[in-house]
Motif scaffolding. Sequence first.
Motif, PDB file in Angstrom:
ATOM      1  N   PHE A 183       0.798  -1.238   0.000  1.00  0.00           N
ATOM      2  CA  PHE A 183       0.000   0.000   0.000  1.00  0.00           C
ATOM      3  C   PHE A 183       0.829   1.284   0.000  1.00  0.00           C
ATOM      4  O   PHE A 183       0.266   2.383  -0.045  1.00  0.00           O
ATOM      5  N   GLY A 184       2.144   1.157   0.086  1.00  0.00           N
ATOM      6  CA  GLY A 184       2.985   2.350   0.134  1.00  0.00           C
ATOM      7  C   GLY A 184       2.976   3.036   1.484  1.00  0.00           C
ATOM      8  O   GLY A 184       3.401   4.195   1.598  1.00  0.00           O
ATOM      9  N   PHE A 185       2.528   2.327   2.547  1.00  0.00           N
ATOM     10  CA  PHE A 185       2.504   2.909   3.893  1.00  0.00           C
ATOM     11  C   PHE A 185       3.886   2.765   4.532  1.00  0.00           C
ATOM     12  O   PHE A 185       4.357   1.651   4.768  1.00  0.00           O
ATOM     13  N   LYS A 186       4.541   3.897   4.792  1.00  0.00           N
ATOM     14  CA  LYS A 186       5.862   3.888   5.419  1.00  0.00           C
ATOM     15  C   LYS A 186       5.725   3.844   6.945  1.00  0.00           C
ATOM     16  O   LYS A 186       4.846   4.481   7.520  1.00  0.00           O
ATOM     17  N   THR A 187       6.624   3.102   7.589  1.00  0.00           N
ATOM     18  CA  THR A 187       6.669   3.070   9.058  1.00  0.00           C
ATOM     19  C   THR A 187       7.554   4.201   9.551  1.00  0.00           C
ATOM     20  O   THR A 187       8.697   4.349   9.112  1.00  0.00           O
ATOM     21  N   THR A 188       7.016   5.009  10.467  1.00  0.00           N
ATOM     22  CA  THR A 188       7.790   6.138  11.009  1.00  0.00           C
ATOM     23  C   THR A 188       8.318   5.850  12.419  1.00  0.00           C
ATOM     24  O   THR A 188       9.282   6.454  12.857  1.00  0.00           O
ATOM     25  N   SER A 189       7.680   4.927  13.130  1.00  0.00           N
ATOM     26  CA  SER A 189       8.177   4.512  14.447  1.00  0.00           C
ATOM     27  C   SER A 189       7.410   3.271  14.879  1.00  0.00           C
ATOM     28  O   SER A 189       6.416   2.889  14.243  1.00  0.00           O
ATOM     29  N   TRP A 190       7.853   2.649  15.971  1.00  0.00           N
ATOM     30  CA  TRP A 190       7.121   1.508  16.509  1.00  0.00           C
ATOM     31  C   TRP A 190       7.409   1.386  17.999  1.00  0.00           C
ATOM     32  O   TRP A 190       8.392   1.935  18.496  1.00  0.00           O
ATOM     33  N   GLU A 191       6.547   0.686  18.712  1.00  0.00           N
ATOM     34  CA  GLU A 191       6.711   0.515  20.158  1.00  0.00           C
ATOM     35  C   GLU A 191       6.355  -0.908  20.555  1.00  0.00           C
ATOM     36  O   GLU A 191       5.254  -1.392  20.293  1.00  0.00           O
ATOM     37  N   LEU A 192       7.308  -1.594  21.177  1.00  0.00           N
ATOM     38  CA  LEU A 192       7.083  -2.951  21.674  1.00  0.00           C
ATOM     39  C   LEU A 192       6.638  -2.833  23.127  1.00  0.00           C
ATOM     40  O   LEU A 192       7.455  -2.630  24.030  1.00  0.00           O
ATOM     41  N   GLY A 193       5.334  -2.944  23.372  1.00  0.00           N
ATOM     42  CA  GLY A 193       4.796  -2.800  24.718  1.00  0.00           C
ATOM     43  C   GLY A 193       4.710  -4.126  25.446  1.00  0.00           C
ATOM     44  O   GLY A 193       5.026  -5.188  24.906  1.00  0.00           O
ATOM     45  N   HIS A 194       4.256  -4.070  26.699  1.00  0.00           N
ATOM     46  CA  HIS A 194       4.161  -5.280  27.513  1.00  0.00           C
ATOM     47  C   HIS A 194       3.092  -6.239  26.992  1.00  0.00           C
ATOM     48  O   HIS A 194       3.240  -7.453  27.082  1.00  0.00           O
ATOM     49  N   GLN A 195       2.014  -5.700  26.427  1.00  0.00           N
ATOM     50  CA  GLN A 195       0.911  -6.546  25.992  1.00  0.00           C
ATOM     51  C   GLN A 195       0.639  -6.477  24.497  1.00  0.00           C
ATOM     52  O   GLN A 195       0.066  -7.405  23.936  1.00  0.00           O
ATOM     53  N   ARG A 196       1.039  -5.406  23.846  1.00  0.00           N
ATOM     54  CA  ARG A 196       0.790  -5.271  22.423  1.00  0.00           C
ATOM     55  C   ARG A 196       1.893  -4.437  21.787  1.00  0.00           C
ATOM     56  O   ARG A 196       2.640  -3.732  22.480  1.00  0.00           O
ATOM     57  N   THR A 197       1.999  -4.537  20.481  1.00  0.00           N
ATOM     58  CA  THR A 197       3.011  -3.785  19.747  1.00  0.00           C
ATOM     59  C   THR A 197       2.307  -2.859  18.762  1.00  0.00           C
ATOM     60  O   THR A 197       1.299  -3.225  18.160  1.00  0.00           O
ATOM     61  N   VAL A 198       2.840  -1.647  18.627  1.00  0.00           N
ATOM     62  CA  VAL A 198       2.215  -0.625  17.790  1.00  0.00           C
ATOM     63  C   VAL A 198       3.207  -0.147  16.732  1.00  0.00           C
ATOM     64  O   VAL A 198       4.351   0.181  17.045  1.00  0.00           O
TER      65      VAL A 198
END
Length: 410
Positions: A121-136
């Motif tokens: 889809f051409g969606f670029k990732t600008t950041s991410w977060e590995l949390g205790h219960q879920r990842t964003v």
Amino acid sequence: MVFQCQRDSWARQFTTRVASCRPAELPAEGGARETLRGFQVVLEDTILFPEGGGQPDDRGLIADVPVLRVTRQGPAAVHFVQTPLEPGREVLLTLDWDRRFDHMQQHSGQHLITALADLMFGFKTTSWELGHQRTVIELDTSSVTAEQVEALEKKVNEKIRARIPVVVREYSENDPEIETVRSRGLPDDHTGPVRIISIEGIDDNMCCGTHVSNLSDLQVVKLLGTEKGKKNKTNLVFLAGNRVLKSVERSHSIEKALTSLLKNGAEEHVEAVKRLQNSVKLLQKNNLNLLRDLAVLTAQNFRSNPGRGRVFVLHRKDGDSEFMNIIANEIGTEDTLLFLTVGDEKAAGLFLLAGPSEVVEKLGPRVAELLDGKGAGKRDRFQGKATRMSRRAEVQALLQDFIGHQSLEE
């Protein structure tokens, strides 16, 4: 510097030596209440990953000493412990494997989702977060449709089932090859080889984290949906591997409990809860009407009593501010001082002091103080929240004493 944890993400134990140990403090964070005193230990090498690249740090043991934090300071991985370790001592490192493997699954899952979201889809990732219960994953797009989420999830799991290898390669910092891979740049204090994580035929990405060696190690990925992100971006929420299994287990346990409570099948739970909510709303409405009627009757009973005093005190466990104000309105505040409370008799609740304006203005703050509460007044009313309802008798004594020494008309 590349650590042993990066050369072999699957190593669970490793023998090395203590290079240095010095006193240090670990600042309070999260649920911790105070700073911990301890020691910063640097080893000749380590299988405990220091936080970096969006991945949290590992936990484990140095000999039998628990490691509470691992951070990177320049080329060194610094381990925080609360027991000193002698420099030069040979030690056995033991990794908290459950924590590490969870991080490997989420991190490699993020690489796969990020690559396919871009390719499809051409969606670029600008950041991410590995949390205790879920990842964003933060995507540089204002919206992602449900159909796109479904298609992306399907493609991700197809790649997992295809058992595609994940390969870690190291390059020198000046190698032109690193210019062709996806990257947000190297840290200013980076030294040593540059690591490229390759998902064959899908993605090449510069990364310092620990990863699985084959996409099949991810087991499964579940995209939970999207949320509105910052600055017109979209957050994509996902679970990978064992987190999916744990989520299914939790959901199944909740489903079983609801089936037992609601006495129907899982497909009927939502409608059953809606019916219960409607019943509760109706009961609350009926209860409110009864409380209003009770407030009026209580006031009328007081006013019809020829021997009534000049102070009216009442406490009810159930009730609200409206209940108390109806009583005050029905009795009147011209020649009567009212002290009304609702809530737990020994704990917290609401209070209302009503009466002649000058009396309420004088006594209101004192009443709030006695009840260890906060309130505000306007003309003939002072009301608020109290945390020590057990001191109501002291307030009543204060009011009786005041009435005994001063006429209400003053």
